[in-house]
Design a protein around this motif. Structure first.
Motif, PDB file in Angstrom:
ATOM      1  N   CYS A 129       0.843  -1.187   0.000  1.00  0.00           N
ATOM      2  CA  CYS A 129       0.000   0.000   0.000  1.00  0.00           C
ATOM      3  C   CYS A 129       0.886   1.247   0.000  1.00  0.00           C
ATOM      4  O   CYS A 129       1.769   1.398   0.838  1.00  0.00           O
ATOM      5  N   CYS A 132      -0.130   3.327   3.584  1.00  0.00           N
ATOM      6  CA  CYS A 132       0.148   2.866   4.951  1.00  0.00           C
ATOM      7  C   CYS A 132       1.210   1.773   5.014  1.00  0.00           C
ATOM      8  O   CYS A 132       1.643   1.382   6.091  1.00  0.00           O
ATOM      9  N   CYS A 149      -6.030  -0.735  -0.914  1.00  0.00           N
ATOM     10  CA  CYS A 149      -5.771  -1.253   0.428  1.00  0.00           C
ATOM     11  C   CYS A 149      -7.082  -1.377   1.217  1.00  0.00           C
ATOM     12  O   CYS A 149      -7.880  -0.440   1.235  1.00  0.00           O
ATOM     13  N   CYS A 152      -6.868   1.309   4.345  1.00  0.00           N
ATOM     14  CA  CYS A 152      -6.893   2.763   4.209  1.00  0.00           C
ATOM     15  C   CYS A 152      -7.325   3.244   2.833  1.00  0.00           C
ATOM     16  O   CYS A 152      -7.407   4.438   2.586  1.00  0.00           O
ATOM     17  N   GLY A 154      -5.655   3.122   0.176  1.00  0.00           N
ATOM     18  CA  GLY A 154      -4.504   3.568  -0.628  1.00  0.00           C
ATOM     19  C   GLY A 154      -4.280   2.658  -1.831  1.00  0.00           C
ATOM     20  O   GLY A 154      -4.773   1.535  -1.886  1.00  0.00           O
TER      21      GLY A 154
END
Ligand code: ZN
Length: 214
Positions: A129, A132, A149, A152, A154
């Protein structure tokens, strides 16, 4: 107890290292962390290392050995995992000498043995990711949200050094560097192999068995 872990990228060495730290209170000696710490604190060794890096040079063996020595002095009596050190036979010999000074020694050297095809598939399938840092794998640990992700949102990316074109070179480099060190410890009857194709929990059990922690 002092344990050296030797394993190629993708062998799962990092995961096992974390297990040993969390479950059995090992300290980890990471030369990268030590180096960054010494530089940040501007210790004598840190300044020396900085000097080489400023000139675009690799930090030489003697400086790395000094760093390791100061770590060992500070952490006498604790159980230590050596990860990424020693990398060479010369470093292995220095380590032996410095431990001997405090009547200490390396107890076991654990080699993470893994089939190179499996290693390649582990590495090429890895996605990280961008936000994070969570690590996924397209086959064994896919994100439930597909291309992003699940923690999060991402973007999931493949690290440049996990691309197939570079992995062959990375593994060849690893073998070239560590081969002599592995032979050094094999010759002293200290080398233990674990099969990293197995599930991490099983690998941990094998390691616990080897270290007498089971
Ligand atoms: Zn994330």
């Amino acid at each position: 107890m002092n344990v050296i872990l030797i394993g190629a990228p993708g062998s799962g060495k990092g995961t096992q290292s974390r297990y040993l730290i969390d479950k059995h209170q090992f300290l980890q000696l990471s030369t990268g962390d030590l180096l960054r710490g010494a530089i940040a604190e501007k210790t004598e060794i840190g300044l020396m290392a900085q000097g080489f890096m400023d000139q675009g040079k690799l930090v030489p063996d003697e400086v790395m050995v000094k760093l390791v020595e100061s770590f060992i002095d500070k952490n006498k009596g604790k159980s230590v995992i050596f990860d990424g050190f020693p990398r060479t036979v010369a470093q292995a010999e220095s380590l032996e000498q410095m431990l001997k000074k405090s009547a200490n020694q390396i107890d076991k050297v654990i080699f993470f043995s893994i089939d190179s095809e499996l290693l390649v598939s582990r590495l090429t399938g890895r996605r990280t990711c961008a936000k994070c840092g969570e690590i996924y794998h397209i086959e064994t640990k896919p994100s439930s949200k597909g291309e992003v992700c699940e923690k999060c949102g991402g973007e999931l990316r493949q690290r440049p050094d996990d691309k197939k074109e570079v992995i062959g070179e990375r593994l060849a480099q690893f073998e070239k560097n560590t081969g002599p060190t592995i032979n050094f410890y094999r010759g002293k009857n200290m080398l233990e192999k674990v099969d990293c194709a197995k599930d991490p929990e099983i690998v941990l059990e094998e390691i616990e068995e080897i270290l007498g922690l089971a």
